[in-house]
Design an enzyme around this catalytic site. Structure first.
Site, PDB file in Angstrom:
ATOM      1  N   SER A  75       0.857  -1.196   0.000  1.00 57.64           N
ATOM      2  CA  SER A  75       0.000   0.000   0.000  1.00 57.64           C
ATOM      3  C   SER A  75       0.892   1.245   0.000  1.00 57.64           C
ATOM      4  CB  SER A  75      -0.936  -0.009   1.205  1.00 57.64           C
ATOM      5  OG  SER A  75      -1.898   1.002   1.088  1.00 57.64           O
ATOM      6  N   ASN A  76       0.350   2.367   0.371  1.00 58.46           N
ATOM      7  CA  ASN A  76       1.143   3.606   0.417  1.00 58.46           C
ATOM      8  C   ASN A  76       0.665   4.485   1.574  1.00 58.46           C
ATOM      9  OD1 ASN A  76      -1.042   5.418  -0.589  1.00 58.46           O
ATOM     10  ND2 ASN A  76      -0.887   4.047  -2.352  1.00 58.46           N
TER      11      ASN A  76
END
Ligand code: CTP
Length: 423
Positions: free
Chosen positions: A235-236
């Site tokens: 993810s980020n």
């Protein structure tokens, strides 16, 4: 709720009385309906000024008082100031009014509880509905602004603080009491803030000009999460704050808003249809379903560029995880949206750490969008997770530097730019 176009003839500071500070681009209280609940504390007399100032700004103010509030101020005072009947007894026979107060829960754009005693805060937190104010509050979907005022030892009492937190969690807005001399003779935090500040808060909550009425906009927000197995993912760092601010701002200006959100720690904005997604594939599906026919799409979501190839349905044992993960590219959602006919106004974001302007120009062309808002996330205090942002807007016409400001305010600037594309 308040989704019609109000007659707007005043904007910005110029249209407001001198005591009112400029807090937004175009704001008005004309045509807004405000329910003001007054509970029994000495600060009830200051609520008279709040009512009077809201009326001066063009709002229609409807006051309800608790029985103990009438010990401090008479209903006649509020009736005279607001030119509306005042409710004290829940089951009293209406005299000169009938339709006016019925459905106040539905018609009100905003509820203000000022002053709010420890008692009424406790009742609200417990869901007690034993008078007009508490009953109506349970029945409304309008935003609620609470202005506590009480002795400071009551204010800091853990039970009162717990009740405040509980109500904040369900979306009630609280103003901080001021510190100073208290009516009881003591000194501390518990004073009712100046009526101007209360009015300013009210305007900030519901005073935006409804210039986006009739428009439907789709905003994506937050990160996407690309699972490797049921426990691990790629993810980020997107917090979703920019997208949520955009959704709330469009709602405040009268638009119908669909917010498509990845997993974030934010409360969904009231009055906004929120659809949750996890993966880029889910986001793509929802965007392709919801974007056609709408007026603008703002892709504030930080879409993961890649997803692990072949997601495992079972948790992978350490030995089963390859040292080099095989990834597959996610579809470029906004580029697909640019093929829509008719095509909504398309807005992309570009979070960069170098060559910001050049990257934004490239994205404008390759993605086929109208506007790109680019920011340098390597700068401290802006971008991911922060409340402020500083962006450069790139369009076919060139670049515009937008100075650093809170995301909530930048959201309005972005809608202004989108609006100008609609002509
Ligand atoms: N975007 C999208 N679909 C993707 C990736 C990005 O719709 N698969 C959108 C984002 O929501 C954003 C804009 O495109 O509005 C730019 O995102 P960014 O990640 O900067 O774009 P990339 O094409 O992935 O560029 P980069 O090579 O810089 O990662």
């Amino acid at each position: 709720m308040r989704r019609e176009r109000w007659p707007i003839d005043r904007g910005g500071k110029a249209g407001f009385p001198r005591w009112f500070p400029a807090i937004g681009p175009k704001m008005t209280m004309q045509g807004r309906t405000i329910a003001l609940g007054v509970s029994g504390g000495i600060a009830a007399y200051k609520a008279c000024e709040v009512a009077s100032k809201l009326v001066q700004l063009g709002a229609s103010v409807h006051v309800a008082m608790t029985r103990s509030a009438t010990e401090f101020v008479t209903p006649l005072t509020f009736r005279t100031l607001t030119q509306n009947p005042v409710i004290v007894h829940m089951f009293a026979e209406p005299k000169h009014w009938s339709v006016e107060h019925i459905g106040l829960a539905e018609r009100a754009d905003l509820f203000i509880i000022a002053p709010a005693t420890a008692n009424i805060i406790g009742k609200l937190a417990a869901g007690v509905a034993d008078d007009f104010i508490t009953t109506t509050l349970l029945a409304t979907a309008a935003p609620v602004l609470v202005v506590p005022a009480m002795h400071h030892r009551m204010y800091v009492h853990p039970i009162v603080q717990r009740n405040i937190v509980l109500l904040q969690e369900i979306g009630y807005r609280f103003m901080e009491p001021e510190t100073g001399r208290l009516a009881s003779g003591g000194y501390g935090k518990g004073r009712f803030p100046s009526p101007e500040k209360v009015v300013e808060q009210a305007v900030a909550l519901i005073g935006y000009e409804h210039d986006l009425t009739g428009r439907t906009v789709v905003v994506s927000a937050g990160p996407t999460v690309e699972p490797l197995d049921p426990v691990r993912f790629l993810s980020n760092r997107s917090s979703g704050k920019m997208g949520y601010a955009l959704a709330a701002a469009a709602r405040d200006r009268g638009a119908r808003v669909i917010l498509v959100s990845g997993p974030v720690g934010l409360r969904p904005p009231l009055g906004v249809e929120t659809v949750y997604i996890e993966t880029a594939a889910e986001l793509r599906r929802v965007m392709l379903a919801r974007a056609p026919g709408c007026d603008a799409v703002v892709m504030a979501a930080a879409v993961a560029d890649f997803a692990p190839k072949g997601r495992s349905e079972q948790k992978l044992k350490k030995q089963a995880i390859p040292a080099i993960l095989e990834l597959e590219e996610n579809p470029d959602i906004i580029r697909e949206l640019s093929q829509l006919q008719p095509r909504p106004v398309l807005v992309a974001f570009a979070a960069e750490t170098s060559s910001v302007l050049q990257a934004a120009r490239t994205k404008l062309e390759t993605k086929g969008v109208d506007l790109v808002f680019a920011n340098d996330v390597s700068q401290p205090g802006i971008g991911f997770g922060s409340d402020d942002n500083q962006v450069t807007m790139v369009s076919a016409a060139g670049a515009e530097e937008i100075p650093r400001m809170p995301k909530a305010r930048l959201a309005h600037v972005i809608w202004d730019r989108v609006k100008s594309r609609w002509g």
